[in-house]
Design a protein around this motif. Structure first.
Motif, PDB file in Angstrom:
ATOM      1  N   PHE A 109      10.224  23.495  52.441  1.00 46.70           N
ATOM      2  CA  PHE A 109       9.816  22.181  51.935  1.00 46.70           C
ATOM      3  C   PHE A 109      10.707  21.756  50.766  1.00 46.70           C
ATOM      4  O   PHE A 109      11.064  20.585  50.638  1.00 46.70           O
ATOM      5  N   ALA A 110      11.068  22.724  49.902  1.00 44.57           N
ATOM      6  CA  ALA A 110      11.974  22.399  48.801  1.00 44.57           C
ATOM      7  C   ALA A 110      13.344  22.004  49.336  1.00 44.57           C
ATOM      8  O   ALA A 110      13.994  21.074  48.821  1.00 44.57           O
ATOM      9  N   ALA A 111      13.794  22.711  50.399  1.00 47.64           N
ATOM     10  CA  ALA A 111      15.097  22.382  50.979  1.00 47.64           C
ATOM     11  C   ALA A 111      15.066  21.028  51.685  1.00 47.64           C
ATOM     12  O   ALA A 111      16.069  20.302  51.708  1.00 47.64           O
ATOM     13  N   ALA A 112      13.921  20.673  52.250  1.00 50.09           N
ATOM     14  CA  ALA A 112      13.841  19.418  52.998  1.00 50.09           C
ATOM     15  C   ALA A 112      13.593  18.214  52.094  1.00 50.09           C
ATOM     16  O   ALA A 112      14.219  17.158  52.266  1.00 50.09           O
ATOM     17  N   PHE A 113      12.673  18.365  51.120  1.00 54.92           N
ATOM     18  CA  PHE A 113      12.227  17.205  50.325  1.00 54.92           C
ATOM     19  C   PHE A 113      12.606  17.288  48.840  1.00 54.92           C
ATOM     20  O   PHE A 113      12.278  16.377  48.078  1.00 54.92           O
ATOM     21  N   GLY A 114      13.263  18.377  48.432  1.00 50.27           N
ATOM     22  CA  GLY A 114      13.639  18.511  47.028  1.00 50.27           C
ATOM     23  C   GLY A 114      14.879  17.709  46.678  1.00 50.27           C
ATOM     24  O   GLY A 114      15.433  16.972  47.512  1.00 50.27           O
ATOM     25  N   ALA A 115      15.296  17.857  45.401  1.00 54.19           N
ATOM     26  CA  ALA A 115      16.507  17.156  44.959  1.00 54.19           C
ATOM     27  C   ALA A 115      17.701  17.642  45.777  1.00 54.19           C
ATOM     28  O   ALA A 115      17.882  18.850  45.967  1.00 54.19           O
ATOM     29  N   LYS A 116      18.496  16.705  46.280  1.00 55.38           N
ATOM     30  CA  LYS A 116      19.657  16.994  47.129  1.00 55.38           C
ATOM     31  C   LYS A 116      19.264  17.733  48.412  1.00 55.38           C
ATOM     32  O   LYS A 116      20.063  18.494  48.980  1.00 55.38           O
ATOM     33  N   GLY A 117      18.011  17.526  48.862  1.00 57.90           N
ATOM     34  CA  GLY A 117      17.556  18.146  50.099  1.00 57.90           C
ATOM     35  C   GLY A 117      18.019  17.376  51.325  1.00 57.90           C
ATOM     36  O   GLY A 117      18.720  16.372  51.237  1.00 57.90           O
ATOM     37  N   TYR A 118      17.582  17.876  52.490  1.00 53.94           N
ATOM     38  CA  TYR A 118      18.011  17.255  53.754  1.00 53.94           C
ATOM     39  C   TYR A 118      17.564  15.796  53.848  1.00 53.94           C
ATOM     40  O   TYR A 118      18.300  14.939  54.331  1.00 53.94           O
ATOM     41  N   LEU A 119      16.338  15.469  53.389  1.00 54.99           N
ATOM     42  CA  LEU A 119      15.842  14.096  53.501  1.00 54.99           C
ATOM     43  C   LEU A 119      16.650  13.149  52.624  1.00 54.99           C
ATOM     44  O   LEU A 119      17.012  12.047  53.053  1.00 54.99           O
ATOM     45  N   GLN A 120      16.952  13.593  51.403  1.00 60.27           N
ATOM     46  CA  GLN A 120      17.738  12.723  50.525  1.00 60.27           C
ATOM     47  C   GLN A 120      19.142  12.503  51.076  1.00 60.27           C
ATOM     48  O   GLN A 120      19.693  11.407  50.982  1.00 60.27           O
ATOM     49  N   GLN A 121      19.733  13.534  51.675  1.00 62.00           N
ATOM     50  CA  GLN A 121      21.052  13.381  52.274  1.00 62.00           C
ATOM     51  C   GLN A 121      21.026  12.396  53.434  1.00 62.00           C
ATOM     52  O   GLN A 121      21.980  11.636  53.650  1.00 62.00           O
ATOM     53  N   MET A 122      19.923  12.390  54.191  1.00 55.45           N
ATOM     54  CA  MET A 122      19.796  11.443  55.304  1.00 55.45           C
ATOM     55  C   MET A 122      19.642  10.015  54.794  1.00 55.45           C
ATOM     56  O   MET A 122      20.117   9.060  55.427  1.00 55.45           O
ATOM     57  N   LEU A 123      18.941   9.861  53.650  1.00 57.57           N
ATOM     58  CA  LEU A 123      18.673   8.512  53.129  1.00 57.57           C
ATOM     59  C   LEU A 123      19.767   8.009  52.206  1.00 57.57           C
ATOM     60  O   LEU A 123      19.743   6.831  51.815  1.00 57.57           O
ATOM     61  N   LEU A 124      20.725   8.858  51.861  1.00 54.54           N
ATOM     62  CA  LEU A 124      21.781   8.464  50.923  1.00 54.54           C
ATOM     63  C   LEU A 124      22.583   7.250  51.423  1.00 54.54           C
ATOM     64  O   LEU A 124      22.874   6.339  50.625  1.00 54.54           O
ATOM     65  N   PRO A 125      22.942   7.172  52.708  1.00 54.43           N
ATOM     66  CA  PRO A 125      23.669   5.976  53.179  1.00 54.43           C
ATOM     67  C   PRO A 125      22.866   4.685  53.026  1.00 54.43           C
ATOM     68  O   PRO A 125      23.447   3.585  53.019  1.00 54.43           O
ATOM     69  N   LEU A 126      21.524   4.808  52.903  1.00 55.32           N
ATOM     70  CA  LEU A 126      20.673   3.615  52.737  1.00 55.32           C
ATOM     71  C   LEU A 126      20.498   3.257  51.260  1.00 55.32           C
ATOM     72  O   LEU A 126      19.744   2.338  50.935  1.00 55.32           O
TER      73      LEU A 126
END
Length: 516
Positions: free
Chosen positions: A100-117
């Motif tokens: 969960f930390a890797a997915a939703f934490g700072a610089k996690g997978y979710l933030q990397q996916m949303l970075l282009p937005l």
């Protein structure tokens, strides 16, 4: 009398770690008492109480909805939701917190996916919210599994009588069905509470100060283990409080079928327009509890393979894990059966409290139990030191309540008049148990053994400290890889644990449904 004697022996064995704590706490002296009543410890105790209450409340709501949808309704893909929804049982909470930390934490997978937005920062998942979310997702199956067995075994004639007397569907559930579920609900809630009370990995990763964190820090970084033992005894007091509360919830009201004739299957409730919300609920639960950890572990595995990491062969560790987990489940299941009989059929409070004492082991951190057994084996029973029997005994102390709880909730739904009828026809007590009682409670017994098997597969502190030298399991592989920061190597045994446990869940759930 024989049941009481057996129960006393089992309770005495479970109390060995508590005796060790008392022995150690005596060496703490005034320093331990001063530390216990310091402002910091008082604040952390408050944090722990709030977390336990929030997790148990949320896990109960999720479990009741999940068990009812997958047992009584025509929700599409009901069988698949049932298996997938119980899979979080097999994922260690600290692995869940890491993913969960890797997915939703700072610089996690979710933030990397949303970075282009243009999303450069997400709300922090750490602290109370992260700890509450992760532990709730990995503990609600403890409530759902005994609840499902209870829902399968309730008498449909009682609900039909309620509806024929003019009660609405909700009123029938509240006044007829729910009282029959109280023993199973009470057992599930106390298991979830004890798990939260003893969990360390998830709260540490989510950076939430709870009581277990203080104990672990004292045990691992302080020379005065008397302070850690004194704090652990406070945990025992909390566990006693939870056990007393469970006795209030699961009062000894009769909730078995009272009519004559064969029990019919329940009528499947048609959801009609509620199918979409039900699918969203089940899908969301599975996505968070299984999808997130599974995708992150798969991503770590793929990143390791792309980087040329050579994955270890796990066949020996897998065989060791399955063998010792199966042996622990069998031994604990056999011990839990007479204990459940004592809890339900005992006429006095003394017998029921003997059984309740055995629940204390599930409220203590695994490290404390393992240290106690190492001390006892090294000083009193050297022949058992670092052997499989002491390892299985450690698993038993930790997970016996899981098997007793599921078996007891199934036993409370068997009308004792069936046993009386069997005895009047000339069968002995043993023949009555074997031919009448055991077949009717098979789903609960196997459900409890499944819980022990699944929890043994992922148990870490007990395995690390009590295993024979050179005895490698999936969890020891996992721990070594995580300690070294090799996420690809950690992902492989974690995924194997989930896969093997999923197969066992399919078998157990199929047998339970058939038994109904």
């Amino acid at each position: 009398m024989a049941l009481h004697l057996f129960g006393l022996i089992v309770a005495a064995a479970v109390l060995i770690p508590v005796g060790y704590l008392v022995f150690r706490a005596a060496s703490g002296g005034e320093a331990a008492i001063r530390y216990l009543f310091s402002g910091r410890v008082m604040a952390i105790i408050g944090n722990t109480v709030v977390l336990v209450g929030a997790v148990v409340g949320a896990a109960t709501v999720l479990a009741v909805l999940f068990a009812w949808l997958t047992t009584r309704t025509d929700v599409p893909f009901r069988r698949a939701w049932l298996i997938l929804g119980l899979l979080p049982l097999v994922i260690p909470s600290y692995i869940g917190a890491m993913t969960f930390a890797a997915a939703f934490g700072a610089k996690g997978y979710l933030q990397q996916m949303l970075l282009p937005l243009g999303v450069e920062r997400l709300p922090s998942i750490y602290g109370f919210f992260g700890a509450w979310l992760v532990i709730t997702l990995f503990t609600y199956p403890y409530v759902a599994l005994p609840l499902r067995a209870a829902l399968l075994n309730t008498d449909p004639a009682l609900e039909e009588s309620g509806r024929s007397m003019g009660l609405s569907a909700f009123a029938t559930f509240r006044r007829v069905t729910f009282p029959q579920l109280r023993p199973a609900l009470g057992v599930g809630m106390i298991l979830a509470a004890l798990y939260t009370l003893s969990d360390f990995g998830a709260v540490a990763i989510m950076q939430y100060d709870s009581f277990t964190r203080v104990i672990f820090v004292q045990y691992t970084s302080s020379f005065n283990r008397g302070i850690a033992a004194t704090l652990s005894l406070v945990l025992v007091v909390f566990a006693f409080g939870l056990i007393f509360l469970e006795r209030r919830i699961a009062s000894q009201k009769k909730n078995y079928r009272a009519g004559v004739g064969a029990c019919r299957k329940h009528r499947v409730v048609a959801l009609r327009g509620w199918k979409v919300p039900a699918l969203l609920f089940c899908g969301g639960l599975v996505c968070l509890g299984v999808g997130v950890p599974g995708m992150v572990l798969a991503a770590w595995l793929a990143e390791g393979a792309a980087a040329g990491v050579t994955l270890p062969l796990l066949d020996g560790a897998l065989l060791n894990t399955v063998t010792v987990s199966g042996a622990a489940a069998l031994v604990v299941g056999v011990v839990a059966l007479p204990m459940a009989l004592l809890a339900v059929r005992s006429n006095g409070r003394w017998g029921r409290w003997i059984v309740q004492i055995t629940f204390l082991g599930h409220g203590l951190p695994g490290l404390v139990i393992a240290l106690a057994l190492v001390f006892v084996a090294a000083n009193a029973l050297p022949a058992l030191y670092q052997t499989l029997p002491i390892l299985i005994f450690g698993y038993g102390v930790r997970f016996l309540p899981l098997s007793i709880g599921a078996t007891r909730s199934a036993l409370t739904q068997i009308n004792p008049r069936l046993g009386d009828a069997s005895r009047s026809l000339g069968l002995s007590a043993w023949q009555t148990t074997r031919r009448v009682t055991l077949p009717l409670m098979r789903a609960g017994v196997l459900g409890g053994m499944a819980l022990v098997f699944l929890n043994t597969m992922k148990e870490l502190p007990t395995t690390l400290m009590l295993s024979p030298t050179g005895f490698r399991t999936l969890t020891t592989h996992l721990w070594t890889a995580q300690t070294n920061g090799d996420w690809a190597l950690a992902a492989a045994p974690a995924l194997v644990i989930v896969a093997v446990s999923a197969l066992s869940l399919v078998f157990i759930l199929r047998d339970g449904a058939g038994n109904h």
